[in-house]
Motif scaffolding. Structure first.
Motif, PDB file in Angstrom:
ATOM      1  N   LEU A 248       0.823  -1.215   0.000  1.00 22.49           N
ATOM      2  CA  LEU A 248       0.000   0.000   0.000  1.00 22.49           C
ATOM      3  C   LEU A 248       0.855   1.261   0.000  1.00 22.49           C
ATOM      4  O   LEU A 248       0.552   2.239  -0.693  1.00 22.49           O
ATOM      5  N   PHE A 249       1.938   1.271   0.785  1.00 23.10           N
ATOM      6  CA  PHE A 249       2.809   2.443   0.841  1.00 23.10           C
ATOM      7  C   PHE A 249       3.411   2.733  -0.538  1.00 23.10           C
ATOM      8  O   PHE A 249       3.511   3.896  -0.960  1.00 23.10           O
ATOM      9  N   VAL A 250       3.818   1.681  -1.238  1.00 19.37           N
ATOM     10  CA  VAL A 250       4.390   1.857  -2.576  1.00 19.37           C
ATOM     11  C   VAL A 250       3.345   2.409  -3.534  1.00 19.37           C
ATOM     12  O   VAL A 250       3.618   3.315  -4.337  1.00 19.37           O
ATOM     13  N   LEU A 251       2.112   1.868  -3.480  1.00 17.38           N
ATOM     14  CA  LEU A 251       1.053   2.321  -4.380  1.00 17.38           C
ATOM     15  C   LEU A 251       0.691   3.785  -4.131  1.00 17.38           C
ATOM     16  O   LEU A 251       0.476   4.548  -5.076  1.00 17.38           O
ATOM     17  N   ILE A 252       0.607   4.178  -2.867  1.00 21.55           N
ATOM     18  CA  ILE A 252       0.305   5.579  -2.549  1.00 21.55           C
ATOM     19  C   ILE A 252       1.396   6.498  -3.099  1.00 21.55           C
ATOM     20  O   ILE A 252       1.117   7.565  -3.657  1.00 21.55           O
ATOM     21  N   ALA A 253       2.647   6.070  -2.971  1.00 23.86           N
ATOM     22  CA  ALA A 253       3.751   6.864  -3.519  1.00 23.86           C
ATOM     23  C   ALA A 253       3.645   6.981  -5.035  1.00 23.86           C
ATOM     24  O   ALA A 253       3.878   8.062  -5.611  1.00 23.86           O
TER      25      ALA A 253
END
Length: 285
Positions: A248-253
């Motif tokens: 999720l953190f990667v996708l938000i970035a």
């Protein structure tokens, strides 16, 4: 030990409400096909100054692209300068005239270039996308059934995994129908790629939990199957949540940094990873 399985009917109820809301969105708004599935031309433009969406719509109408022939979508994460415009099929002369007309009316902008798809290519893409989803689902069903062939009712394990997949796909489709109705989002090849990725991600999570259940049946079978499943969920919970949060953190970035080019892909993956993690625990198990 946490009693996760004992609350399974709460999980089923939550899933039911979300899926029902998604089906209502599908019924009201439907899925708006992008140019890959409906033919036409599409371009992403970025104005140097802030421009309102309605101004873009009006400018296109003045240039002869009114009455629903043009679809304008704002790009999430921008400050009102970036838009995705869907149009009928345009030749080189029409593209040049459109760019000049928009510049004269709204000021200078940068264009990501035009992407054009014919009706024949759109029909072939739709057919291939449908076949890809069906084949991947059947392949996963057969593989999981074979992988758990030494367990009682091995086919049932595969069916449970597919039920969780259908759960995830329905949530994603409902979400995208809602976004399509509110923001004009359209399904494209990135949407299909994201759905296939969500399928693979969800099955991976589910198999990890199923494999732990299979191991624990041998070691703690005397505790009863419900107790074994609950123990397996508790043991794999940290791994499941950490993997999901990291993704999720990667996708938000990606959504913040890249924006428009991968808007559909990242948004579907964002929702799909959340519901895939949830369904592995609350539906499949």
């Amino acid at each position: 030990m946490f009693d996760i399985i004992g609350k399974r009917f709460w999980y089923f109820s939550i899933s039911g409400v979300i899926i029902l809301a998604g089906l209502i969105s599908l019924f009201i708004f439907g899925l708006k096909p992008g140019i890959e599935f409906g033919s036409g031309s599409e371009t992403t433009i970025s104005f140097k100054t802030q421009v309102d969406k309605q101004q873009v719509v009006q400018a296109l109408a003045d240039l002869g692209y009114g009455s629903g022939s043009a679809i304008v979508r704002g790009v999430i994460g921008t400050t009102g300068t970036d838009f995705i415009i869907g149009l009928p099929e345009l030749n080189d002369t029409a593209k040049a005239a459109l760019q000049k007309g928009l510049t004269d009316k709204l000021g200078e902008f940068q264009s990501g270039g035009f992407q054009t798809v014919t009706k024949d290519s759109a029909a072939e893409t739709s057919r291939n996308a449908t076949i890809a989803v069906i084949i991947s689902s059947i392949g996963m069903l057969l593989y999981i059934s074979w992988a758990f062939r030494r367990m009682p009712n091995p086919f049932r394990w595969g069916v449970c995994a597919i039920v969780a997949l259908v759960h995830d796909i329905l949530v994603v489709l409902g979400m995208f129908a809602l976004f399509g109705g509110l923001f004009g989002w359209q399904i494209d090849l990135m949407f299909i790629a994201a759905v296939l990725t969500v399928i693979g991600y969800s099955v991976n999570d589910t198999i990890v939990i199923f494999d732990r259940i299979r191991e624990n049946v041998k070691n703690y079978g005397s505790a009863g199957f419900e107790g074994v499943v609950n123990r397996s969920l508790v043991e794999t919970m940290s791994r499941t949540l950490i993997t999901g949060l990291g993704t999720l953190f990667v996708l938000i970035a990606l959504i913040i940094i890249i924006g428009a080019p991968i808007q559909n892909l990242a948004s579907v993956l964002l929702v799909g990873i959340i519901t895939g993690t949830y369904s592995s625990i609350g539906t499949a198990a």
